[in-house]
Motif scaffolding. Structure first.
Motif, short mmCIF file in Angstrom:
data_model
loop_
_atom_site.label_atom_id
_atom_site.label_comp_id
_atom_site.label_asym_id
_atom_site.label_seq_id
_atom_site.Cartn_x
_atom_site.Cartn_y
_atom_site.Cartn_z
N VAL A 1 66.16 48.93 30.64
CA VAL A 1 66.38 49.06 29.36
C VAL A 1 65.41 48.94 28.92
CG1 VAL A 1 68.26 48.79 27.24
CG2 VAL A 1 68.88 48.55 29.69
N THR A 2 64.97 49.99 27.74
CA THR A 2 63.93 50.36 27.19
C THR A 2 64.08 50.95 25.82
OG1 THR A 2 63.06 52.72 28.13
CG2 THR A 2 62.01 50.96 29.43
N GLU A 3 62.79 50.47 25.04
CA GLU A 3 63.13 50.81 23.23
C GLU A 3 63.26 52.39 23.23
OE1 GLU A 3 59.65 49.72 20.78
OE2 GLU A 3 58.14 50.49 23.12
N LEU A 4 63.78 53.06 22.61
CA LEU A 4 64.35 54.68 22.42
C LEU A 4 62.94 54.93 22.08
CD1 LEU A 4 65.61 56.89 22.62
CD2 LEU A 4 67.00 56.07 20.98
N LEU A 5 62.19 55.75 23.00
CA LEU A 5 61.02 56.65 21.65
C LEU A 5 61.24 58.41 21.61
CD1 LEU A 5 57.76 55.03 23.71
CD2 LEU A 5 58.90 54.48 21.64
N LYS A 6 61.83 58.04 20.13
CA LYS A 6 62.27 59.81 20.03
C LYS A 6 61.14 60.72 20.47
CE LYS A 6 66.00 58.30 17.57
NZ LYS A 6 66.50 58.58 15.75
N GLY A 7 61.44 61.91 21.01
CA GLY A 7 60.28 62.59 20.91
C GLY A 7 59.91 63.52 22.32
N GLY A 8 60.20 62.74 23.70
CA GLY A 8 60.23 62.97 24.88
C GLY A 8 58.92 62.25 25.33
N ASP A 9 58.39 62.31 26.69
CA ASP A 9 57.57 61.44 27.13
C ASP A 9 56.74 62.13 26.91
OD1 ASP A 9 57.78 63.17 29.36
OD2 ASP A 9 58.47 61.36 30.20
#
Length: 82
Positions: A60-68
């Motif tokens: 479970v990680t922070e959500l980074l919007k926009g893809g990797d």
């Protein structure tokens, strides 16, 4: 008095344990969890929880919007400084 707590969105990576064993990635995942659990940095994906059950391992990680980054590197070969 009512205090409001900001809601946080998380991302969950689900990994099938059978697949991890078949491609011999168990040690790599354990090392990733170990390293990410020690780091807190604004430019690195922060790990909040890691756990497993009989079938899967979860991160479970922070959500980074926009893809990797890999997605964007494959899509756009270059980046501007803007």
């Amino acid at each position: 008095m009512h205090h409001s707590v900001p809601l946080m969105a998380f991302a969950m990576k689900v990994m099938d344990k059978r697949k991890l064993y078949s491609i011999r990635s168990v040690d790599a995942v354990k090392e990733e969890v170990h390293i990410l659990s020690k780091l807190i940095h604004p430019f690195i994906l922060n790990l909040h929880y890691a756990f497993h059950d009989n079938n899967n391992a979860y991160m479970v990680t922070e959500l980074l919007k926009g893809g990797d980054l890999r997605y964007h590197m494959n899509k756009d070969a270059t980046f501007s400084e803007k």
